[in-house]
Scaffold this active site. Structure first.
Site, PDB file in Angstrom:
ATOM      1  N   ARG A   1      -8.109  -1.213   8.851  1.00 19.64           N
ATOM      2  CA  ARG A   1      -9.058  -0.106   8.749  1.00 19.64           C
ATOM      3  C   ARG A   1      -9.135   0.635  10.082  1.00 19.64           C
ATOM      4  O   ARG A   1     -10.226   0.991  10.521  1.00 19.64           O
ATOM      5  CB  ARG A   1     -10.441  -0.663   8.379  1.00 19.64           C
ATOM      6  CG  ARG A   1     -10.765  -0.448   6.926  1.00 19.64           C
ATOM      7  CD  ARG A   1     -12.035  -1.099   6.515  1.00 19.64           C
ATOM      8  NE  ARG A   1     -12.682  -0.319   5.479  1.00 19.64           N
ATOM      9  CZ  ARG A   1     -13.391  -0.824   4.490  1.00 19.64           C
ATOM     10  NH1 ARG A   1     -13.553  -2.120   4.397  1.00 19.64           N
ATOM     11  NH2 ARG A   1     -13.940  -0.029   3.593  1.00 19.64           N
ATOM     12  N   CYS A   2      -7.965   0.869  10.708  1.00 14.91           N
ATOM     13  CA  CYS A   2      -8.001   1.333  12.078  1.00 14.91           C
ATOM     14  C   CYS A   2      -7.606   2.792  12.227  1.00 14.91           C
ATOM     15  O   CYS A   2      -7.768   3.339  13.305  1.00 14.91           O
ATOM     16  CB  CYS A   2      -7.072   0.500  12.945  1.00 14.91           C
ATOM     17  SG  CYS A   2      -5.320   0.868  12.693  1.00 14.91           S
TER      18      CYS A   2
ATOM     19  N   GLN B   1       0.834  -1.197   0.000  1.00 16.43           N
ATOM     20  CA  GLN B   1       0.000   0.000   0.000  1.00 16.43           C
ATOM     21  C   GLN B   1       0.875   1.255   0.000  1.00 16.43           C
ATOM     22  O   GLN B   1       0.334   2.372  -0.066  1.00 16.43           O
ATOM     23  CB  GLN B   1      -0.906   0.010   1.247  1.00 16.43           C
ATOM     24  CG  GLN B   1      -1.866  -1.166   1.286  1.00 16.43           C
ATOM     25  CD  GLN B   1      -2.628  -1.297   2.602  1.00 16.43           C
ATOM     26  OE1 GLN B   1      -2.694  -2.347   3.209  1.00 16.43           O
ATOM     27  NE2 GLN B   1      -3.205  -0.209   3.063  1.00 16.43           N
TER      28      GLN B   1
ATOM     29  N   GLU C   1     -12.408   4.230   6.471  1.00 16.00           N
ATOM     30  CA  GLU C   1     -12.404   3.405   7.682  1.00 16.00           C
ATOM     31  C   GLU C   1     -13.512   3.714   8.665  1.00 16.00           C
ATOM     32  O   GLU C   1     -13.664   3.007   9.663  1.00 16.00           O
ATOM     33  CB  GLU C   1     -11.060   3.592   8.396  1.00 16.00           C
ATOM     34  CG  GLU C   1      -9.915   3.047   7.566  1.00 16.00           C
ATOM     35  CD  GLU C   1      -8.572   3.527   8.046  1.00 16.00           C
ATOM     36  OE1 GLU C   1      -7.655   2.709   8.128  1.00 16.00           O
ATOM     37  OE2 GLU C   1      -8.467   4.721   8.352  1.00 16.00           O
TER      38      GLU C   1
END
Lengths: 796, 292, 174
Positions: A371-372, A224, A742
């Site tokens: 997704r934090c 990513q 997120e």
């Protein structure tokens, strides 16, 4: 006055639910994922992993592996050590083993790897490697790590005498203590946010290709953040940075799992250098779940000081984070526990204090992922669970307790108790929309009637705001590298354009949405703008896509570079129209003469002029780059409301309805925003209902494959009702967008858990750790007690 | 993720298959659906030297009712065939309830009932259903054909009584002595999950009295558990709340669950009792339920 | 065409048994020589070079590898390549004709049924198998039919809409 401005929706500008450009190749099966990359002469690599969670390595005998036909290379830690590559630095200033040398420190740790003609042969050869282990006692939770007789896991570190990674604190201890001294009611809550894993369907992998003739290293990799990888490879492998090309091709989901640097990447690169052939490593799902960046696994001790009328006077939080065997989180370096201190940002809490401790255990390294937004999932979950408990302790309505403590619309900018500055929001309105949608009053009536008949209905509210778009260079860096992002826009003479950014989407639709920003700023139809990301040879430097930072940072850079282009185009327009720049006006797609609006030139005509008819002294061309250092974080807000029915006999619960009210500022592409929300809600549902990784008392990982690590299918997953009525643009973002990727994963889980706890009203149960499994619910109801899920898992 | 090497044959007749099993060596496995065997081989929990693939043998894909009322399920009858079977929906409530709950729709297109029973996974659903129905497995080998009652067919986890050169060619459910009712309930957190607890109940009533009953349990012991005492508590009398409650308690007592990440032993025992009651208390035959 | 292998010596060559199989893939007839242990997914991806079919897990759960064999949707990671001898295989690459997309593919684009795209080929093949035998499914039918295919990105709601969109288009064209 007539306008010849283009219709923004028709050209695919902001607000258009433009169909996705990415889809064309994916629906044909023509995506180019890392495992699809085939290079001439390519070999295949498999990793041998440790079956034990904690053990000394007495010997490794790879002789039988070398004898298998088709095997080209067997790498062990000892061989890596001779090249100074047995250990590598992590993104959190720790070190991580690439291949184990002295000890294995978690079940699944990389011990050796084999490179062979074919992955089947490589696997056969891995099985033929004999490793002699001397087992050591395993540590599976922070309390074992802290025990006085606990073995030191990181005995490789000279200065490490125990299993503590860090102690950290933020906030005002003295002020908070004073607030607690004045409280009418103190509400307490302890819970465990279980270990989870982002588990995109596509596992991690790389194809490393070192070309001896040109000295260039090309690595296709599931990453990513390709530029971070390039820098890391340059420093760790000591190769010249300009001779390293990292290509992040299509990625089958990231969710933070594909940010860290994994041993497999390093081994594949070294193998390619040694063998002078491309080497492909694609891990299997077990490898992915057992060894790569997990998420959460953190314990909360929370206290809230309350005034009798419901006003929150202060908050205390203590968190113990289980980091596994190496501290390898990808997060802004200054913050050991990520942005945990964003908790309570949407509530008007005058003072708070957070202490945080990190522990080493015999588990895979990680914690910040999935997704934090750098632990904001934990912060908001703890917050909403504490808020739920506090309202119950006060005997107050859940919605009203939240409403009375929200930051009010005209209180912005607002300094949160932990020092963040929030700048915008309409929290009460979002709550109103959510309550109306779920039919709150009616539901409470229905719930009371049902209870008389022995049916348990429950409603759970969760709110979240989150600090997105890390982040400003004063405060945010990863290993010292500032967290800006970039966009490079080249407008060709025919008015078509190509845009490259430093972001790297993994399904968020950047190829579609960045073009929409260009369309908005320049009036060039989105279909005329091609977007590319992920190749470090062509993309401008960026810090990658995670933590929902791309719309806030890279998206802003796209807007800014478009404005640079427009500024130059304005000069060209003036030249073409033979007036001075002050006389030029802009409408979408066109510059015109203010005093004579019929006289104008399109942006395409300006583009042609940039190559064929420039004013004296102007550099030709219509291309530019922008690097964007965000002035602040953005703060989307959401309210999630879930209703459930719990079967008291079995503990099984079903979702009745799920309402989501998301205020993420301006939505570039509403269709894509909704897709992101639904994906996040599903991960929230998964975490709350079935999905977790745990460990038994022997340190064995439970949840290292899809038989035990459960992801919901279309059958279990509920339907969602999404609301977009509330739009509070971000005051500092060039197009007012806040980011969304997120939010639902951050705010969603507490809504589900709160709903089940609400259904159990009257039993005295205040907490059931996630996942809220049927057997846990049944135990809570039957014994009227809280249920913890912390490892080691109970076993006969 | 990849199996070890093995030899492979794909015979076109049962006799060919049997002689391949006979001559194949020490560790030869039959490949039918492969939806349990191939995953085990990929994880290298099983590494047979040879596979005998029976998918090309004609005449094994049937399921049919014989004139005497017995149901015959051929070795290549897929779970999906049973899930979509009108015959089952009309005449076999326990089986019809279980069929949709096996694994997931894609696995059901390949996996077979007979293969699943032979695989003898303690968490296999069909074995419980067959046990509750008092079914038998018909094996064919060089020494001929024999019918093996299901109760004695499985000897332990992943072990059955078949000789190395025998192939299971069909499963047979005996004719009913009365009107069939019953069902299968499975506690799973999502489609494809192994059963935390599964309960198969098959009842036959005639003239208001239960003339035959079978109860079997999935996932609560080292192998499928036949709750024979519980079934006996139903037999010879009408189905009443009292007899159902007695059966439920006895079935729970017959379970030997372990506490693990799927739940406590106490919870699993409790769920056995709940499922027995719900299957027998349901007014519609073959009610299905799944968790979450 | 000539294929060149590393010469591993005569001993090695005799150890690797291969089998000749004939099958049809996306309407094209093929011959292959494969090891018995080669999984169908690997024959498709590496042997033939059709990389639209994906590998996601190692326990037959995720369904990213779903293809049709003789019209039935199956997980190609759990079938041996040798087992398609004499059979017809359809992969995602066989859905569209040269110029036109299949309505299922169109539906996924129209209704935003994909994000990262990794589960998508498997989803579409499972959907095709559903619509081939049930042209007018309910939402429940769709969710049930796809319950062997996992997705992490979409939350399934738009996938269901995509399949229903395709069903409507196919019925209109029929």
């Amino acid at each position: 006055m007539t306008t010849q401005a283009l219709d923004e929706i028709k050209i695919g500008g902001l607000g258009a639910s433009r169909k996705r450009v990415e889809d064309d190749r994916f629906i044909r099966g023509k995506g180019n994922y890392t495992d699809d990359v085939v290079l001439p002469g390519m070999l295949h690599m498999e990793i041998l992993r440790s079956p034990l969670p904690h053990a000394r390595i007495k010997s490794i005998d790879a002789s039988k592996a070398w004898e298998i036909p088709g095997v080209h290379l067997v790498l062990t830690g000892e061989m890596m050590a001779t090249r100074n590559l047995a250990w590598m630095p992590t993104l959190s200033y720790d070190t991580q083993a690439v291949l184990a040398t002295d000890k294995v420190r978690f079940q699944g740790q990389e011990v050796a790897c084999v490179i062979a003609d074919d992955p089947y042969i490589a696997k056969d050869a891995c099985e033929a490697i004999e490793v002699d282990y001397e087992p050591l006692p395993p540590i599976v939770n922070p309390w074992q790590a802290l025990a006085s007789d606990a073995p030191v896991i990181r005995d490789d570190k000279v200065s490490q005498a125990d299993n503590v990674v860090y102690n950290w604190e933020v906030g005002d201890k003295a002020g908070t203590d004073r607030a607690f001294a004045q409280a009418d009611v103190i509400s307490k809550l302890e819970l465990h946010y279980p270990r989870s894993h982002p588990s995109p369907i596509e596992c991690c992998g790389s194809v490393a290709d070192f070309n001896r003739a040109t000295s260039k290293l090309t690595v296709y990799m599931t990453t990513q953040a390709p530029h971070i990888i390039r820098a890391a490879v340059a420093m760790v492998a000591e190769l010249p940075e300009q001779m390293i090309r990292i290509i992040s091709p299509d990625i089958g989901g990231g969710f933070g799992n594909k940010v860290p640097i994994y041993p497999g990447y390093v081994c594949s690169i070294l193998a390619s250098i040694l063998l002078e052939r491309p080497v492909k490593w694609i891990e299997d799902k077990t490898g992915n779940l057992i060894s790569t960046g997990f998420a959460r696994d953190i314990y909360l001790k929370g206290e809230m000081a309350l005034r009798r009328d419901g006003k929150i006077l202060g908050v205390r939080m203590h968190t113990d984070a289980d980091h596994g065997a190496f501290f390898s989180d990808a997060q802004p370096s200054k913050f050991k526990i990520g942005l945990m201190h964003s908790a309570f940002a949407a509530y008007d809490v005058p003072v708070a204090h957070l202490t945080a401790r990190g522990l080493y255990t015999n588990k895979a390294p990680g914690g910040v992922a999935y997704r934090c937004s750098f632990r904001v999932t934990e912060a908001m979950f703890f917050q909403e669970r504490m808020v739920q408990a506090a309202a119950d302790d006060l005997g107050m309505d859940q919605a009203e307790f939240r409403r009375m403590n929200f930051v009010k619309d005209d209180d912005f900018p607002h300094r949160t108790p932990f020092g963040f500055l929030t700048d915008s929001g309409q929290y009460a309105k979002c709550l109103d929309v959510g309550l109306a949608a779920i039919g709150y009053e009616n539901f409470r009536k229905e719930q009371a009637e049902a209870r008389e008949r022995g049916r348990l209905l429950g409603l759970g509210i969760s709110t979240m705001t989150e600090p997105l778009g890390a982040g400003n260079s004063r405060e945010y860096d990863i290993l010292g590298i500032k967290m800006f992002d970039s966009a490079d826009l080249k407008v060709h003479m025919t008015g078509k354009a190509i845009l490259r950014t430093g972001a790297r989407g993994q399904g968020q639709g950047h190829e579609t949405t960045w073009a929409q920003i260009v369309a908005h700023e320049l009036g060039i139809p989105a279909d005329d703008v091609t977007v590319e990301e992920g190749d470090t040879d062509t993309a401008p430097f960026g810090m990658g896509t995670y933590a929902s930072r791309s719309t806030p940072v890279a998206g802003a850079a796209v807007a800014m570079v478009s404005r640079k282009i427009r500024a130059k185009a304005r000069k060209l327009a003036a030249h073409l129209l033979e007036v001075s720049e002050e006389d030029i006006e802009w409408e979408l797609g066109r510059f015109y003469v203010r005093s004579s609006p019929g006289r104008g030139v399109t942006i395409q005509e300006c583009a042609m002029a940039a190559y064929s008819n420039m004013p004296d002294g102007m550099e030709p061309g219509l291309e530019n780059t922008a690097y964007y250092d965000p002035p602040n974080l953005t703060w989307p807000f959401a309210v999630y409301i879930v209703t459930v029915e719990v079967d008291p006999e079995t503990g099984v619960w079903d979702v009745l309805r799920m309402v989501a009210v998301d205020d993420c500022g301006v939505r570039i592409n509403p269709m894509i925003v909704e897709g992101q929300i639904m994906g996040g809600l599903t991960e929230a549902y998964a975490m709350s209902s079935m999905q977790f990784i745990t460990f038994d008392a022997d340190g064995n990982c439970v949840g290292s494959n899809y038989m035990d690590y459960l992801l919901p299918s279309a059958w279990e997953t509920p339907g969602y009702e999404l609301h977009s009525e509330v739009v509070t643009p971000c005051p500092h973002h060039p197009i007012g967008a806040k980011g969304i990727g997120e939010c639902a994963a951050v705010g969603g889980p507490a809504a589900f858990v709160n709903a089940v706890i609400d259904a159990l009203t009257g039993t005295g149960v205040r907490n059931i750790d996630m996942p809220v499994l049927p057997d846990r619910v049944w135990e809570a109801i039957t014994y009227r007690r809280d249920v913890s899920g912390a490892p080691p898992v109970r076993q006969d | 993720m990849f199996p070890s090497r093995f030899r492979y044959e794909a015979p076109h007749s049962l006799d060919e298959a049997i002689s391949m099993l006979h001559d194949g060596g020490d560790y030869v496995k039959v490949l039918a659906g492969g939806q349990s065997l191939v995953p085990m081989m990929k994880l290298r929990f099983a590494s047979p030297e040879m596979l005998v693939d029976i998918n090309n043998i004609p005449g094994l894909a049937y399921h049919r009712a014989d004139p005497d009322g017995s149901l015959h399920i051929g070795a290549l009858c897929r779970h999906a065939d049973l899930e979509h079977s009108d015959l089952l929906k009309e005449t076999q409530p326990t089986m019809a309830a279980a069929a949709p709950l096996i694994a997931d729709p894609l696995v059901r297109n390949r996996g077979t009932l007979v293969g699943s029973v032979c695989h003898a996974d303690p968490q296999g659903d069909w074995a419980s259903v067959m046990m509750a129905l008092g079914a038998s497995v018909v094996a064919q080998g060089p020494r001929g054909r024999r019918a093996i009652p299901i109760a004695g067919f499985v000897t332990g986890p992943f072990e059955n009584v078949l000789e190395p050169d025998e192939i299971a060619v069909e499963a047979v459910v005996p004719p009913a002595k009365g009107a069939r009712s019953g069902g299968y309930l499975k506690l799973e957190r999502r489609v494809g999950d192994f059963a935390t607890v599964g309960v198969a109940v098959a009842v036959e009533t005639s003239g208001g009295t239960v003339v035959r009953a079978g109860i079997a349990l999935t996932g609560v012991g080292g192998s499928t558990i036949g709750a024979t005492e519980a079934a006996a508590a139903l037999t010879g009398k009408p189905l009443t709340p009292e007899s159902i409650a007695a059966a439920a308690e006895l079935a729970a007592g017959a379970a030997q669950p372990k506490t693990d990440h799927r739940g406590s032993a106490e919870y699993k025992r409790h769920m056995v009792s709940v499922f027995v009651r719900r299957i027998l208390g349901a007014t519609a035959p073959g009610a299905t339920e799944r968790a979450a | 065409m000539t294929i060149v292998y590393d010469d591993l010596g005569d001993e090695a060559a005799s150890e690797v048994p291969v089998r000749k199989i004939r099958f049809t893939i996306n309407g094209q007839k093929k011959v292959a020589e494969v090891e018995p242990r080669l999984l169908l997914a690997d024959l498709i991806r590496r042997g033939i070079g059709l990389t639209g079919t994906h590998r996601g897990c190692d326990t037959t759960n995720c369904g990213a590898c779903t293809v049709l064999v003789d019209g039935k949707a199956i997980k190609s990671c759990t079938m041996l390549a040798v087992q398609v001898d004499g059979r017809e295989v359809t992969t995602v690459e066989g859905l569209a004709s040269a110029s036109e997309l299949h309505p299922i593919q169109e539906g996924f684009k129209q209704e935003h049924g994909l994000q990262c795209g990794f589960c998508t080929p498997g989803m579409m093949m499972a959907a095709k198998a559903l619509l081939d035998h049930n042209p007018d499914p309910t939402e429940e039918d769709v969710r049930w039919a796809l319950s062997g295919n996992l997705c992490r990105c979409t939350g399934y709601q738009n996938i269901v809409k995509s399949v229903l969109w395709a069903a409507e288009k196919l019925r209109a064209e029929a």
